[in-house]
Design a protein around this motif. Structure first.
Motif, short mmCIF file in Angstrom:
data_model
loop_
_atom_site.label_atom_id
_atom_site.label_comp_id
_atom_site.label_asym_id
_atom_site.label_seq_id
_atom_site.Cartn_x
_atom_site.Cartn_y
_atom_site.Cartn_z
N THR A 205 0.96 -1.30 0.10
CA THR A 205 0.21 0.12 0.01
C THR A 205 0.61 1.18 -0.05
OG1 THR A 205 -1.86 -1.25 1.40
CG2 THR A 205 -1.86 1.18 1.16
N ARG A 229 0.92 5.67 -12.08
CA ARG A 229 -0.06 5.61 -10.66
C ARG A 229 0.18 4.04 -10.21
NH1 ARG A 229 -4.94 3.03 -11.21
NH2 ARG A 229 -5.54 2.56 -13.53
N TYR A 230 -0.16 3.72 -9.09
CA TYR A 230 -0.27 2.48 -8.52
C TYR A 230 -1.69 1.99 -7.78
CZ TYR A 230 1.34 -1.61 -5.85
OH TYR A 230 1.12 -2.98 -5.65
N SER A 231 -1.88 0.85 -8.10
CA SER A 231 -3.09 0.44 -7.59
C SER A 231 -2.73 -1.16 -7.10
CB SER A 231 -4.16 0.17 -8.83
OG SER A 231 -5.23 -0.61 -8.07
N THR A 232 -3.49 -1.45 -5.70
CA THR A 232 -2.88 -2.49 -5.22
C THR A 232 -3.91 -3.76 -6.03
OG1 THR A 232 -5.11 -2.28 -3.81
CG2 THR A 232 -3.08 -1.95 -2.73
N SER A 233 -4.46 -3.37 -7.10
CA SER A 233 -4.83 -4.54 -7.98
C SER A 233 -3.91 -5.06 -8.82
CB SER A 233 -6.08 -4.00 -8.80
OG SER A 233 -5.76 -3.13 -9.76
N TYR A 234 -2.67 -4.23 -9.07
CA TYR A 234 -1.61 -4.59 -9.97
C TYR A 234 -1.14 -5.84 -9.34
CZ TYR A 234 -2.31 -0.13 -12.17
OH TYR A 234 -2.73 1.04 -12.64
#
Length: 451
Positions: A205, A229-234
């Motif tokens: 996170t 951008r970063y998403s935890t879904s990655y």
């Protein structure tokens, strides 16, 4: 790839006066600290490769030569993949080194942990150009750095490498309270990039588990998505079925987890050196046959010089600038351009200043000498604001000056809007410029090699 627990850039290290350098750590002190602060590694449940020795295939008791037993990258990978998880765990090895650095406002001890993986299996997706790029290669060397305050051996920072040189490292700075001895490290599926899991929820996170000191936070991207951008879904959550490796003899190891052995970094370097392989034998054992053009476009052949044993510690550096990676945008370019009335060859230099502010563009300067096919020479100087949109692509906007005279008696000033895609060492650059009497062109397309 490498996992590092390390020192961030801003403070400096007093290294210039040898008489003021702190005493070196003894081998016993290095081993004690390495064991105490060794990280817990959390792998994807489908991970096939775990840290080991690059010489694991030499454990057979036979009279065959080392070169024969090492085989090729393909045969060694097949042999490793055929092992059970328990057999791979018996081979699991992490290499360490530790040293002191004088740091304002305190003296620091840096612990480095190095991980060799037999194979990297990873694909990354471009975004502006929606293609998948296969970056798989044999020999994957990763590392982390743990920084301690020397006065009380408190962990102050952890830096974990993530596709070093292409994406900034993941880092976490601890406050004065609550720094554990062991940090849980999440490992990217297939490519083995690393990130801390401070709250131990099995996900990276941003800002909770760390940042990068730059606009892009890599975190973990098991699915190969490379947007800025970063998403935890990655990533895939590391749930109960995750494969966990703790240091051997760790009292904190949970039932059902695996362990790894700690070895000093110089051991593997000496073991490889003592094999006395010829240059051809070493390349046959560790490198695959990849054409020079494919390597130019970013495909690794396994690089036996860089990816088999850890590089030497650079103790002359005054800082560990692991939070930023401006050095990847500072260098020279050589390539072709159609900016002038006729196609030309150019050679130039680029210097970039990258900042950690999310919405503030970076600043880049570039100067190029151009020689056309008709023999005429030109000089261009550009000042650009740049902003990345993913791990390989950035947009640029700024101004440039073009002259056909070294004394600038004849010159034109252009506004420039451009996009650049990085493919390994290759740069593909396309720009729209204001028309001028020297260039007689509003389009600039370039292909270049960055070094």
């Amino acid at each position: 790839m490498l996992i590092l627990l390390g020192v961030y850039a801003s403070p400096s290290f007093a290294q210039s006066d040898p008489s003021k350098l702190p005493p070196e750590l003894t081998l016993a002190e290095q081993a004690r600290l390495a064991k105490r602060f060794a990280p817990v590694l959390v792998f994807h449940p489908d991970e096939k490769y775990f840290p080991c020795s690059p010489l694991f295939s030499l454990t057979q008791n036979t009279s065959e030569s080392a070169a024969t037993l090492l085989g090729t990258p393909e045969s060694r990978t097949a042999r490793y993949e055929a092992l059970t998880i328990s057999e791979k765990a018996k081979l699991a090895t992490v290499y360490y080194r530790a040293y002191r650095l004088t740091r304002t406002p305190y003296e620091a001890i840096v612990l480095e942990y190095w991980f060799y993986y037999v194979q990297d299996r990873y694909r990354v997706r471009g975004n502006l150009l929606p293609f998948w790029f296969d970056g798989s290669h044999p020999n994957d060397m990763e590392h982390i750095r743990v920084v301690l305050r020397a006065s009380d051996n408190t962990v102050t920072e952890v830096t974990a490498s993530a596709h070093e040189g292409r994406a900034p490292s993941n880092r976490y700075r601890f406050t004065d309270e609550g720094a554990p001895d062991r940090t849980r490290i999440l490992v990217e599926h297939g490519s083995h990039a690393n990130a801390a899991d401070i709250n131990q929820d099995g996900l990276f996170t941003p800002h909770v588990d760390g940042d990068s000191g730059y606009k892009m936070i890599w975190g973990l991207r098991d699915k190969g998505i490379s947007w800025i951008r970063y998403s935890t879904s990655y990533m895939t959550p590391r749930a109960e079925e995750a494969l966990v490796f703790s240091p051997a003899d760790s009292t904190e190891a949970a039932p059902g987890t695996y362990s790894y052995q700690l070895e000093p970094e110089n051991k593997i370097s000496l073991d490889v050196k003592n094999l006395k392989l010829t240059e051809d034998e070493r390349k046959t054992a560790f490198q695959t046959n990849v054409s020079w053009f494919t390597r130019l476009m970013g495909r690794s052949n396994g690089n036996a010089d860089r990816l088999v044993t850890p590089p030497k510690a650079d103790l002359k550096r005054k800082t560990f600038d692991t939070g930023k990676f401006s050095g990847t945008e500072r260098g020279f370019l050589a390539g072709i351009t159609n900016l002038m009335p006729k196609a030309g060859f150019f050679l130039g230099g680029r210097y970039s200043f990258q900042n950690g502010y999310k919405f503030l563009p970076d600043l880049m300067f570039e100067a190029d000498g151009i020689v056309n096919t008709d023999g005429k020479g030109y000089l261009t100087t550009d000042a650009m604001l740049t902003y990345p949109i993913d791990a390989t692509t950035k947009f640029m906007f700024g101004t440039g000056v073009v002259t056909d005279s070294i004394t600038y008696k004849q010159y034109q000033t252009d506004w420039i809007a451009a996009a650049e895609v990085r493919l390994g060492r290759m740069r593909i650059y396309a720009a729209s410029r204001s028309w001028g009497p020297i260039t007689k062109s509003a389009v600039d397309f370039r292909m270049s090699y960055f070094f």
